[in-house]
Design a protein around this motif. Structure first.
Motif, PDB file in Angstrom:
ATOM      1  N   PHE A 173       0.832  -1.211   0.000  1.00  0.00           N
ATOM      2  CA  PHE A 173       0.000   0.000   0.000  1.00  0.00           C
ATOM      3  C   PHE A 173       0.866   1.261   0.000  1.00  0.00           C
ATOM      4  N   MET A 174       2.054   1.130   0.601  1.00  0.00           N
ATOM      5  CA  MET A 174       2.930   2.293   0.748  1.00  0.00           C
ATOM      6  C   MET A 174       3.612   2.692  -0.554  1.00  0.00           C
ATOM      7  N   TYR A 175       3.714   1.739  -1.481  1.00  0.00           N
ATOM      8  CA  TYR A 175       4.506   2.008  -2.689  1.00  0.00           C
ATOM      9  C   TYR A 175       4.013   3.231  -3.468  1.00  0.00           C
ATOM     10  N   PRO A 176       2.726   3.303  -3.862  1.00  0.00           N
ATOM     11  CA  PRO A 176       2.290   4.479  -4.628  1.00  0.00           C
ATOM     12  C   PRO A 176       2.447   5.787  -3.857  1.00  0.00           C
ATOM     13  N   LEU A 177       2.325   5.744  -2.517  1.00  0.00           N
ATOM     14  CA  LEU A 177       2.539   6.948  -1.716  1.00  0.00           C
ATOM     15  C   LEU A 177       3.985   7.420  -1.816  1.00  0.00           C
ATOM     16  N   MET A 178       4.915   6.473  -1.744  1.00  0.00           N
ATOM     17  CA  MET A 178       6.330   6.831  -1.821  1.00  0.00           C
ATOM     18  C   MET A 178       6.681   7.373  -3.203  1.00  0.00           C
ATOM     19  N   GLN A 179       6.182   6.706  -4.244  1.00  0.00           N
ATOM     20  CA  GLN A 179       6.443   7.204  -5.598  1.00  0.00           C
ATOM     21  C   GLN A 179       5.798   8.584  -5.788  1.00  0.00           C
ATOM     22  N   GLY A 180       4.598   8.737  -5.282  1.00  0.00           N
ATOM     23  CA  GLY A 180       3.926  10.023  -5.407  1.00  0.00           C
ATOM     24  C   GLY A 180       4.663  11.133  -4.679  1.00  0.00           C
ATOM     25  N   TYR A 181       5.269  10.792  -3.550  1.00  0.00           N
ATOM     26  CA  TYR A 181       6.010  11.788  -2.768  1.00  0.00           C
ATOM     27  C   TYR A 181       7.251  12.282  -3.525  1.00  0.00           C
ATOM     28  N   ASP A 182       7.812  11.420  -4.381  1.00  0.00           N
ATOM     29  CA  ASP A 182       8.942  11.857  -5.221  1.00  0.00           C
ATOM     30  C   ASP A 182       8.583  13.120  -5.998  1.00  0.00           C
ATOM     31  N   SER A 183       7.380  13.149  -6.563  1.00  0.00           N
ATOM     32  CA  SER A 183       6.938  14.298  -7.361  1.00  0.00           C
ATOM     33  C   SER A 183       6.851  15.565  -6.516  1.00  0.00           C
ATOM     34  N   VAL A 184       6.427  15.395  -5.255  1.00  0.00           N
ATOM     35  CA  VAL A 184       6.311  16.537  -4.354  1.00  0.00           C
ATOM     36  C   VAL A 184       7.694  17.095  -4.012  1.00  0.00           C
ATOM     37  N   VAL A 185       8.605  16.215  -3.616  1.00  0.00           N
ATOM     38  CA  VAL A 185       9.942  16.652  -3.206  1.00  0.00           C
ATOM     39  C   VAL A 185      10.676  17.344  -4.358  1.00  0.00           C
ATOM     40  N   THR A 198       0.218   4.089 -14.446  1.00  0.00           N
ATOM     41  CA  THR A 198      -0.775   5.166 -14.370  1.00  0.00           C
ATOM     42  C   THR A 198      -1.249   5.415 -12.941  1.00  0.00           C
ATOM     43  N   PHE A 199      -1.595   4.363 -12.218  1.00  0.00           N
ATOM     44  CA  PHE A 199      -2.099   4.533 -10.848  1.00  0.00           C
ATOM     45  C   PHE A 199      -1.069   5.254  -9.988  1.00  0.00           C
ATOM     46  N   ASN A 200       0.179   4.781 -10.000  1.00  0.00           N
ATOM     47  CA  ASN A 200       1.227   5.389  -9.177  1.00  0.00           C
ATOM     48  C   ASN A 200       1.456   6.849  -9.550  1.00  0.00           C
ATOM     49  N   MET A 201       1.465   7.133 -10.854  1.00  0.00           N
ATOM     50  CA  MET A 201       1.746   8.496 -11.297  1.00  0.00           C
ATOM     51  C   MET A 201       0.599   9.441 -10.953  1.00  0.00           C
ATOM     52  N   LEU A 202      -0.636   8.930 -10.979  1.00  0.00           N
ATOM     53  CA  LEU A 202      -1.782   9.769 -10.623  1.00  0.00           C
ATOM     54  C   LEU A 202      -1.841  10.034  -9.121  1.00  0.00           C
ATOM     55  N   VAL A 203      -1.308   9.104  -8.321  1.00  0.00           N
ATOM     56  CA  VAL A 203      -1.168   9.377  -6.887  1.00  0.00           C
ATOM     57  C   VAL A 203      -0.244  10.574  -6.703  1.00  0.00           C
ATOM     58  N   GLY A 204       0.841  10.594  -7.467  1.00  0.00           N
ATOM     59  CA  GLY A 204       1.758  11.737  -7.414  1.00  0.00           C
ATOM     60  C   GLY A 204       1.090  13.019  -7.867  1.00  0.00           C
ATOM     61  N   ARG A 205       0.259  12.919  -8.887  1.00  0.00           N
ATOM     62  CA  ARG A 205      -0.475  14.100  -9.370  1.00  0.00           C
ATOM     63  C   ARG A 205      -1.387  14.647  -8.270  1.00  0.00           C
ATOM     64  N   ASP A 206      -2.067  13.745  -7.569  1.00  0.00           N
ATOM     65  CA  ASP A 206      -2.953  14.164  -6.477  1.00  0.00           C
ATOM     66  C   ASP A 206      -2.167  14.819  -5.337  1.00  0.00           C
ATOM     67  N   LEU A 207      -1.038  14.212  -4.983  1.00  0.00           N
ATOM     68  CA  LEU A 207      -0.238  14.765  -3.890  1.00  0.00           C
ATOM     69  C   LEU A 207       0.315  16.143  -4.241  1.00  0.00           C
ATOM     70  N   VAL A 208       0.778  16.312  -5.478  1.00  0.00           N
ATOM     71  CA  VAL A 208       1.286  17.618  -5.915  1.00  0.00           C
ATOM     72  C   VAL A 208       0.177  18.661  -5.852  1.00  0.00           C
ATOM     73  N   SER A 209      -1.007  18.258  -6.270  1.00  0.00           N
ATOM     74  CA  SER A 209      -2.142  19.179  -6.243  1.00  0.00           C
ATOM     75  C   SER A 209      -2.508  19.571  -4.810  1.00  0.00           C
ATOM     76  N   GLN A 210      -2.534  18.566  -3.904  1.00  0.00           N
ATOM     77  CA  GLN A 210      -2.972  18.826  -2.540  1.00  0.00           C
ATOM     78  C   GLN A 210      -1.904  19.518  -1.688  1.00  0.00           C
ATOM     79  N   ILE A 211      -0.639  19.159  -1.904  1.00  0.00           N
ATOM     80  CA  ILE A 211       0.428  19.693  -1.050  1.00  0.00           C
ATOM     81  C   ILE A 211       1.056  20.957  -1.641  1.00  0.00           C
ATOM     82  N   LEU A 212       1.337  20.930  -2.951  1.00  0.00           N
ATOM     83  CA  LEU A 212       2.005  22.072  -3.580  1.00  0.00           C
ATOM     84  C   LEU A 212       1.041  23.033  -4.263  1.00  0.00           C
TER      85      LEU A 212
END
Length: 392
Positions: A173-185, A198-212
């Protein structure tokens, strides 16, 4: 380096080899604006060499670099230890950090076939352990709070496993969160990857939108799949490696199903697709494809030599110039030799080849029929394109 906003070149970036873009109009407007974008591709070093599946997004990353944008090749040296669950019906074997670092030793040099790591607008080479290894449990909980269990369980491979009563582990479960966090950092504007990501990259898209509070574009590439629908890659055992010799690479392309020819040109070469004659004999068209692929990795001279070697070997029934030569102990079984040299993957494959009459003693011009046959001093042809020579 000045940002190139040529509409024709941008259209090539947004169409060739593309499966999907989130969101295409938004990304096109960014590219036309002349703003320098930060674009990244992440690779988990789960094997000791890059292969053709990696080359497809690498070629796309190169297109962004050629337009003047900042590109990052990210080594998932931390995420590789978790194990990406994408398309896996069982949890991946977890790797140690030492194993991961050993795997990626050649990656930068191999990636330099496509990317410039020196000079003007050089590509960056990064490692995600730099930030992921420093996360506290509190940080991980905050990241996890951005997603629901239902969202994660929406992944097809998890649903399949649960339907089959196979385990789904919490660390997956943690994998897409970690990959998504790469985009934020890294504060990226664009992520490139295979459509299986696609799933992992869209998690990153969501995190960038919500955090940045910004929009990250996601660009997914078509996959190079064999005629059974499986990805060409290390796991499936049918990969074309960056380490393959020119002759090996040429022969592997020639073994592809004819249905892969057009996709091979689109995904694995820079060849002008408008110049492909689809009415040409498939074998001749595949020869051209093999030539164009080998030229990228080994140069035009080696591509021509590989083409000539293939014609002389397979079209005329000859033996390759660079045939593998091995010496064997007395009374060693042929099956044990072929397994040791990784010519066959299992005794089951060996028995199947024997049953199909696909192993030939070239000196005697006879099929090997005995599964207990000893390895003799001769040249063996295994299947269509594999050879081995037994010497003293």
């Amino acid at each position: 380096m000045k940002i190139i906003t040529d509409e024709k070149k941008i259209e090539e970036v947004l169409t060739r080899g593309i499966e999907n873009i989130f969101v295409k109009d938004s990304l096109k407007n960014k590219l036309l604006s002349g703003k320098k974008l930060k674009v990244y591709l992440g690779i988990d070093p789960t094997g000791p060499t890059l292969h053709m599946g990696h080359a497809i997004p690498l070629m796309k990353l190169k297109q962004f670099q050629d337009l003047g944008h900042q590109v990052i090749l990210l080594m998932g040296d931390f995420t590789a230890m978790i194990g990406d669950p994408t398309d896996k019906l069982a949890a991946r074997k977890q790797l140690s950090h030492k194993e991961v670092l050993n795997n990626l030793k050649k990656y930068k040099k191999q990636a330099s076939i496509f990317l410039k790591f020196t000079g003007d607008n050089k590509a960056e080479f990064k490692f995600n352990s730099k930030w992921l290894s420093k996360l506290k449990f509190e940080d991980i909980l905050k990241l996890a709070a951005h997603f629901t269990v239902q969202q994660i369980l929406g992944r097809e491979m998890f649903a399949l496993r649960m339907n089959d009563d196979k385990p789904v582990y919490l660390h997956e479960f943690m994998y897409p969160l970690m990959q998504g966090y790469d985009s934020v950092v890294m504060d990226v504007d664009v992520e490139v990857g295979g459509n299986d990501q696609t799933f992992n990259m869209l998690v990153g898209r969501d995190l960038v939108s919500q955090i940045l509070k910004k929009d990250k574009s996601v660009l997914t590439m078509k996959l190079l799949e064999d005629n059974t629908g499986k990805k060409m890659g290390k796991t499936e055992g049918n990969m074309i490696s960056f380490e393959d010799s020119s002759n090996e690479m040429f022969g592997k392309v020639m073994s592809w199903n004819d249905s892969l020819i057009e996709k091979g040109f689109e995904l694995c070469t820079n060849f002008d697709l408008s110049k492909i004659n689809v009415n040409q004999n498939p074998r001749d068209l595949k020869m051209k494809l093999a030539y164009e692929i080998v030229k990228i990795y080994h140069g035009e001279k080696k591509a021509k030599e590989a083409q000539d070697n293939f014609i002389n070997t397979f079209a005329k029934g000859g033996v390759p110039k660079d045939i593998l030569e091995v010496s064997v102990k007395n009374d060693m079984k042929l099956v044990d030799l072929l397994l040791a040299e990784k010519i066959v993957s299992s005794k089951t494959e060996f028995r199947r080849l024997i049953g199909e009459g696909a192993i030939t003693d070239m000196d005697k011009n006879e099929k090997v029929k005995d599964i207990e046959a000893k390895a003799l001093k001769t040249v063996y042809k295994i299947g269509k394109h594999r050879f081995i020579k037994i010497i003293d």
